[in-house]
Design a protein around this motif. Structure first.
Motif, short mmCIF file in Angstrom:
data_model
loop_
_atom_site.label_atom_id
_atom_site.label_comp_id
_atom_site.label_asym_id
_atom_site.label_seq_id
_atom_site.Cartn_x
_atom_site.Cartn_y
_atom_site.Cartn_z
N LYS A 4 -14.65 -117.38 -71.17
CA LYS A 4 -15.26 -116.14 -70.66
C LYS A 4 -14.84 -115.87 -69.20
O LYS A 4 -14.97 -114.76 -68.72
CB LYS A 4 -16.78 -116.17 -70.80
CG LYS A 4 -17.48 -117.24 -70.05
CD LYS A 4 -18.98 -117.18 -70.33
CE LYS A 4 -19.72 -118.32 -69.65
NZ LYS A 4 -21.14 -118.30 -69.98
N PHE A 5 -14.29 -116.89 -68.51
CA PHE A 5 -13.82 -116.71 -67.14
C PHE A 5 -12.29 -116.66 -67.06
O PHE A 5 -11.74 -116.71 -65.96
CB PHE A 5 -14.32 -117.85 -66.26
CG PHE A 5 -15.82 -117.91 -66.15
CD1 PHE A 5 -16.53 -116.89 -65.54
CD2 PHE A 5 -16.52 -118.98 -66.68
CE1 PHE A 5 -17.90 -116.94 -65.44
CE2 PHE A 5 -17.89 -119.04 -66.58
CZ PHE A 5 -18.60 -118.01 -65.97
N ALA A 6 -11.62 -116.55 -68.19
CA ALA A 6 -10.15 -116.56 -68.20
C ALA A 6 -9.58 -115.40 -67.39
O ALA A 6 -8.63 -115.58 -66.61
CB ALA A 6 -9.63 -116.52 -69.63
N SER A 7 -10.13 -114.21 -67.55
CA SER A 7 -9.60 -113.06 -66.81
C SER A 7 -9.84 -113.22 -65.31
O SER A 7 -8.98 -112.84 -64.50
CB SER A 7 -10.23 -111.76 -67.31
OG SER A 7 -11.64 -111.82 -67.19
N LEU A 8 -10.95 -113.79 -64.93
CA LEU A 8 -11.23 -114.04 -63.51
C LEU A 8 -10.23 -115.05 -62.94
O LEU A 8 -9.71 -114.86 -61.84
CB LEU A 8 -12.67 -114.53 -63.34
CG LEU A 8 -13.12 -114.82 -61.93
CD1 LEU A 8 -13.05 -113.58 -61.05
CD2 LEU A 8 -14.54 -115.38 -61.94
N TYR A 9 -9.96 -116.11 -63.69
CA TYR A 9 -9.01 -117.12 -63.23
C TYR A 9 -7.60 -116.51 -63.12
O TYR A 9 -6.88 -116.80 -62.16
CB TYR A 9 -9.00 -118.33 -64.15
CG TYR A 9 -8.05 -119.41 -63.68
CD1 TYR A 9 -8.40 -120.25 -62.64
CD2 TYR A 9 -6.78 -119.55 -64.25
CE1 TYR A 9 -7.53 -121.22 -62.18
CE2 TYR A 9 -5.91 -120.52 -63.79
CZ TYR A 9 -6.29 -121.35 -62.76
OH TYR A 9 -5.41 -122.29 -62.29
N GLU A 10 -7.22 -115.68 -64.07
CA GLU A 10 -5.91 -115.01 -64.01
C GLU A 10 -5.81 -114.13 -62.77
O GLU A 10 -4.76 -114.07 -62.12
CB GLU A 10 -5.68 -114.18 -65.27
CG GLU A 10 -5.41 -115.00 -66.50
CD GLU A 10 -5.33 -114.15 -67.77
OE1 GLU A 10 -5.35 -112.90 -67.68
OE2 GLU A 10 -5.27 -114.76 -68.84
N PHE A 11 -6.90 -113.45 -62.43
CA PHE A 11 -6.93 -112.62 -61.23
C PHE A 11 -6.72 -113.47 -59.98
O PHE A 11 -5.91 -113.14 -59.11
CB PHE A 11 -8.27 -111.86 -61.15
CG PHE A 11 -8.43 -111.06 -59.88
CD1 PHE A 11 -7.83 -109.82 -59.75
CD2 PHE A 11 -9.18 -111.57 -58.81
CE1 PHE A 11 -7.97 -109.09 -58.58
CE2 PHE A 11 -9.32 -110.85 -57.64
CZ PHE A 11 -8.72 -109.60 -57.52
N VAL A 12 -7.46 -114.58 -59.89
CA VAL A 12 -7.33 -115.47 -58.73
C VAL A 12 -5.92 -116.06 -58.69
O VAL A 12 -5.31 -116.15 -57.62
CB VAL A 12 -8.40 -116.58 -58.77
CG1 VAL A 12 -8.15 -117.62 -57.68
CG2 VAL A 12 -9.78 -116.00 -58.61
N SER A 16 -3.95 -115.23 -55.48
CA SER A 16 -3.97 -116.39 -54.57
C SER A 16 -3.72 -117.67 -55.37
O SER A 16 -4.66 -118.38 -55.73
CB SER A 16 -5.31 -116.46 -53.83
OG SER A 16 -5.32 -117.57 -52.98
N PRO A 17 -2.45 -117.95 -55.66
CA PRO A 17 -2.13 -119.13 -56.45
C PRO A 17 -2.64 -120.43 -55.84
O PRO A 17 -3.03 -121.36 -56.54
CB PRO A 17 -0.60 -119.14 -56.52
CG PRO A 17 -0.17 -117.79 -56.09
CD PRO A 17 -1.27 -117.21 -55.29
N ARG A 18 -2.68 -120.48 -54.53
CA ARG A 18 -3.17 -121.67 -53.85
C ARG A 18 -4.67 -121.89 -54.14
O ARG A 18 -5.11 -123.01 -54.40
CB ARG A 18 -2.93 -121.52 -52.34
CG ARG A 18 -3.14 -122.76 -51.57
CD ARG A 18 -2.68 -122.54 -50.16
NE ARG A 18 -3.06 -123.67 -49.33
CZ ARG A 18 -3.10 -123.63 -48.03
NH1 ARG A 18 -2.75 -122.53 -47.39
NH2 ARG A 18 -3.44 -124.69 -47.35
N ALA A 19 -5.45 -120.84 -54.09
CA ALA A 19 -6.89 -120.92 -54.39
C ALA A 19 -7.10 -121.27 -55.87
O ALA A 19 -8.01 -122.04 -56.20
CB ALA A 19 -7.59 -119.62 -54.05
N ALA A 20 -6.25 -120.72 -56.73
CA ALA A 20 -6.36 -121.02 -58.16
C ALA A 20 -6.07 -122.49 -58.43
O ALA A 20 -6.75 -123.14 -59.23
CB ALA A 20 -5.40 -120.14 -58.96
#
Length: 130
Positions: A4-12, A16-20
């Protein structure tokens, strides 16, 4: 839970790949710690249900005269009753159902159950696999 958080993780990850990467490392670390604690407590509780085959008072070896056949000088391994004898271990292995679910601790506790070590080992392995 993570789907359910996949789209949020893709956004991050996109912005900001470093934050991800940091978020992913934190998640992996915290899940590893939680699963380690869960499995350690399960295994500790599981060991309490071990059916004792041999204890500290059992002999590691027996005198040869005790296992010697009456009519010959040969040693009869069938008479061996020490901690290293197999006893009825084959029957124990035949009774174990490989596909059975893991032992549920509170049920085993409530019913005062005890299991041979092979069953505990199978249950711990199955719990790890699942």
């Amino acid at each position: 839970h993570l789907t359910k958080f996949a789209s949020l993780y893709e956004f991050v990850d996109k912005h900001s790949p470093r934050a991800a990467l940091e978020l992913r490392e934190f998640y992996v670390e915290s899940m590893a710690r939680a699963l380690h604690t869960l499995f350690r407590s399960y295994y500790t509780a599981l060991v309490k249900f071990d059916l004792e085959v041999a204890n500290k008072h059992d002999l590691v070896c027996v005198q040869e005269a005790a296992v010697r056949s009456t009519f010959t000088t040969r040693v009869s391994l069938a008479k061996r009753g020490d901690a290293f004898s197999l006893g009825d271990r084959l029957q124990v292995l035949k009774k174990i159902k490989i596909a059975a679910p893991p032992i549920i601790i509170h049920v085993a506790q409530a019913e005062n159950m005890h299991f041979p070590f092979e069953e505990l080992f199978r249950s711990a392995g199955r719990h790890l696999k699942d």
